[in-house]
Motif scaffolding. Sequence first.
Motif, mmCIF file in Angstrom:
data_model
loop_
_atom_site.group_PDB
_atom_site.id
_atom_site.type_symbol
_atom_site.label_atom_id
_atom_site.label_comp_id
_atom_site.label_asym_id
_atom_site.label_seq_id
_atom_site.Cartn_x
_atom_site.Cartn_y
_atom_site.Cartn_z
ATOM 1 N N GLY A 144 0.645 -1.242 -0.063
ATOM 2 C CA GLY A 144 0.053 -0.111 0.016
ATOM 3 C C GLY A 144 0.817 1.290 -0.048
ATOM 4 N N LEU A 145 0.446 2.275 0.216
ATOM 5 C CA LEU A 145 0.930 3.640 0.079
ATOM 6 C C LEU A 145 0.726 4.443 1.464
ATOM 7 C CD1 LEU A 145 1.813 6.222 -1.612
ATOM 8 C CD2 LEU A 145 -0.538 6.899 -1.804
ATOM 9 N N GLY A 146 1.831 4.503 2.063
ATOM 10 C CA GLY A 146 2.223 5.557 3.363
ATOM 11 C C GLY A 146 1.874 7.103 2.904
ATOM 12 N N THR A 147 1.394 7.892 3.966
ATOM 13 C CA THR A 147 1.379 9.178 3.831
ATOM 14 C C THR A 147 1.648 10.115 4.918
ATOM 15 O OG1 THR A 147 -0.908 9.016 4.948
ATOM 16 C CG2 THR A 147 -1.256 8.577 2.763
ATOM 17 N N TRP A 148 2.734 9.547 5.642
ATOM 18 C CA TRP A 148 3.420 10.443 6.616
ATOM 19 C C TRP A 148 4.231 11.613 5.819
ATOM 20 C CZ3 TRP A 148 8.332 9.309 9.557
ATOM 21 C CH2 TRP A 148 8.638 10.310 10.505
ATOM 22 N N ARG A 149 4.237 12.823 6.139
ATOM 23 C CA ARG A 149 4.880 13.936 5.376
ATOM 24 C C ARG A 149 4.663 14.083 4.037
ATOM 25 N NH1 ARG A 149 10.518 13.453 8.681
ATOM 26 N NH2 ARG A 149 10.828 11.733 7.494
ATOM 27 N N SER A 150 3.319 13.422 3.588
ATOM 28 C CA SER A 150 2.797 13.680 2.137
ATOM 29 C C SER A 150 2.280 15.060 2.212
ATOM 30 C CB SER A 150 1.886 12.686 1.653
ATOM 31 O OG SER A 150 2.557 11.516 1.983
ATOM 32 N N GLU A 151 2.706 15.969 1.641
ATOM 33 C CA GLU A 151 2.255 17.386 1.777
ATOM 34 C C GLU A 151 0.790 17.591 1.235
ATOM 35 O OE1 GLU A 151 4.487 16.281 0.263
ATOM 36 O OE2 GLU A 151 6.574 17.555 0.615
ATOM 37 N N PRO A 152 0.003 18.481 1.869
ATOM 38 C CA PRO A 152 -1.217 18.965 1.324
ATOM 39 C C PRO A 152 -0.719 19.627 -0.024
ATOM 40 C CG PRO A 152 -0.989 19.733 3.529
ATOM 41 C CD PRO A 152 0.280 19.016 3.249
ATOM 42 N N GLY A 153 -1.522 19.455 -0.864
ATOM 43 C CA GLY A 153 -1.364 20.013 -2.313
ATOM 44 C C GLY A 153 -0.735 18.826 -3.131
ATOM 45 N N LYS A 154 -0.264 17.831 -2.468
ATOM 46 C CA LYS A 154 0.323 16.768 -3.232
ATOM 47 C C LYS A 154 -0.344 15.412 -2.996
ATOM 48 C CE LYS A 154 5.014 18.657 -4.062
ATOM 49 N NZ LYS A 154 6.411 18.427 -3.437
ATOM 50 N N VAL A 155 -0.398 15.237 -1.637
ATOM 51 C CA VAL A 155 -1.199 13.929 -1.307
ATOM 52 C C VAL A 155 -2.543 13.608 -1.867
ATOM 53 C CG1 VAL A 155 -2.158 14.913 0.812
ATOM 54 C CG2 VAL A 155 -1.462 12.441 0.851
ATOM 55 N N GLN A 156 -3.542 14.696 -1.971
ATOM 56 C CA GLN A 156 -4.702 14.327 -2.537
ATOM 57 C C GLN A 156 -4.546 13.559 -4.101
ATOM 58 O OE1 GLN A 156 -7.696 17.334 -2.485
ATOM 59 N NE2 GLN A 156 -8.616 16.662 -4.113
ATOM 60 N N SER A 157 -3.807 14.232 -4.903
ATOM 61 C CA SER A 157 -3.620 13.576 -6.211
ATOM 62 C C SER A 157 -2.915 12.240 -6.149
ATOM 63 C CB SER A 157 -2.926 14.677 -7.182
ATOM 64 O OG SER A 157 -1.710 14.836 -6.466
ATOM 65 N N ILE A 158 -1.892 12.142 -5.329
ATOM 66 C CA ILE A 158 -1.257 10.813 -5.213
ATOM 67 C C ILE A 158 -1.967 9.806 -4.960
ATOM 68 C CG2 ILE A 158 -0.125 10.853 -3.066
ATOM 69 C CD1 ILE A 158 1.870 10.643 -6.428
ATOM 70 N N VAL A 159 -2.817 9.885 -3.795
ATOM 71 C CA VAL A 159 -3.797 8.996 -3.406
ATOM 72 C C VAL A 159 -4.703 8.809 -4.513
ATOM 73 C CG1 VAL A 159 -6.012 8.448 -1.615
ATOM 74 C CG2 VAL A 159 -3.448 9.320 -0.966
ATOM 75 N N LYS A 160 -5.547 9.853 -5.180
ATOM 76 C CA LYS A 160 -6.529 9.534 -6.183
ATOM 77 C C LYS A 160 -5.747 8.433 -7.351
ATOM 78 C CE LYS A 160 -7.172 11.634 -9.863
ATOM 79 N NZ LYS A 160 -7.316 12.929 -10.833
ATOM 80 N N GLU A 161 -4.387 8.849 -7.748
ATOM 81 C CA GLU A 161 -3.833 8.301 -8.761
ATOM 82 C C GLU A 161 -3.344 6.767 -8.337
ATOM 83 O OE1 GLU A 161 -3.509 9.476 -11.664
ATOM 84 O OE2 GLU A 161 -2.198 7.974 -12.424
ATOM 85 N N ALA A 162 -3.061 6.551 -7.296
ATOM 86 C CA ALA A 162 -2.609 5.388 -6.627
ATOM 87 C C ALA A 162 -3.822 4.237 -6.714
ATOM 88 C CB ALA A 162 -2.120 5.303 -5.189
ATOM 89 N N ILE A 163 -4.969 4.740 -6.402
ATOM 90 C CA ILE A 163 -6.179 3.949 -6.197
ATOM 91 C C ILE A 163 -6.651 3.719 -7.779
ATOM 92 C CG2 ILE A 163 -8.661 3.793 -5.428
ATOM 93 C CD1 ILE A 163 -7.510 5.239 -3.062
ATOM 94 N N LEU A 164 -7.067 4.876 -8.017
ATOM 95 C CA LEU A 164 -7.588 4.886 -9.776
ATOM 96 C C LEU A 164 -6.829 4.244 -10.761
ATOM 97 C CD1 LEU A 164 -9.993 6.036 -11.020
ATOM 98 C CD2 LEU A 164 -8.989 8.220 -11.615
#
Length: 329
Positions: free
Chosen positions: A27-47
């Motif tokens: 899976g994907l970790g999100t510690w220190r995943s900055e606002p502004g970047k984390v939303q799109s990376i989570v979307k991309e990861a899942i989608l």
Amino acid sequence: MATHNDKTLSLETRLTLNDNSLMPQFGLGTWRSEPGKVQSIVKEAILNRGYRLIDGAWIYQNENEVGNGIHEALEQSQGKIKREDLFITTKLWNQHHVPEDVEWALRDSLEKLRLDYVDLYLIHWPVAFKKISENFWSQKEGEKTRLYAENVTLADTWKAMEKLVDLKLTRSIGVSNFNQSQIEEILKIARIKPSVNQIELHPYFNQHDMREYCAKNNIIITSYSPLSNLKRENESDDASALFNPVIQEIAKSKNKSTAQIIIRWHLQNGLVVIPKTVTPERLTENAHVYDFALSANEMHQIDKLGETHRRRFVNPPFNPPGDKNIFDE
Ligand SMILES: NC(=O)c1ccc[n+]([C@@H]2O[C@H](COP(=O)([O-])OP(=O)(O)OC[C@H]3O[C@@H](n4cnc5c(N)ncnc54)[C@H](OP(=O)(O)O)[C@@H]3O)[C@@H](O)[C@H]2O)c1
């Protein structure tokens, strides 16, 4: 220690928890995943990249964005990916250990994530802080990390965690950063056993004893900081196992990156692994670890690095009452 048949591993592999839930192994970790970047990376990861496990925490201060990313992915998949296909983990912060606060804390995370339930809720650390104010970040540095709540035990907190399963706010419950005696304290009173212990684990800190203990007790380990890529200030870039010559050699021979070799080592060891990235290319790279396998000899070479390069990267500035080191047995 359990190792996994190479041929059976895939991005869809799930491990069975002791409550019979199925947890994705990658899976994907999100510690220190900055606002502004984390939303799109989570979307991309899942989608688009097949990730199904997202690891977060209340204290990471980015659950709103993580939630947005999850919902965007579900919406844009047009029904192909459903909530129940995902496995969302979050964690109870140290200042919410008092039983009355435990339910509040998960409900607060759920509100931010815009979810009805998480799949796994973990006690983040075996340390209870005094709650000075609801806004943890507005507290002074010493208040944040050196004021402990003395009237709450891990057993008290665990009983409150069990209620969250009864309330269907989480499917599974577990712990993080717990040593064996702290797990024993929970097992003594548990109606629902911890299903997972999430701990620092990588080639430079391979946690052999804890792996054996958890295997015996039917607790799955999630490896955090799996790439050991947490350089400190004034430290050179090559502190991480990503730059280790033995791993570099194996990577070269397989035409893979050192990150891919390390992730594969976790998977073949039967561990859940959650590398964090906000870089789209690395999101793809980290998930492309299923078209090769490490031989027993290569696994052994990487295991041995734990003896010569042993190092813990995550050393928080707090200890349980009594001034013991947080990681002492
Ligand atoms: N329970 C706990 O107390 C605890 C503690 C620590 C971590 N965790 C969890 O575990 C997750 C992972 O651990 P972590 O974030 O500490 O460390 P990690 O995943 O080992 O390393 C993350 C770092 O490596 C970089 N990276 C990612 N993929 C890479 C690649 N293919 N090549 C080179 N560099 C790469 C990332 O950079 P970019 O993002 O810039 O690409 C980031 O700087 C966390 O995000 C969190 O969810 C839990």
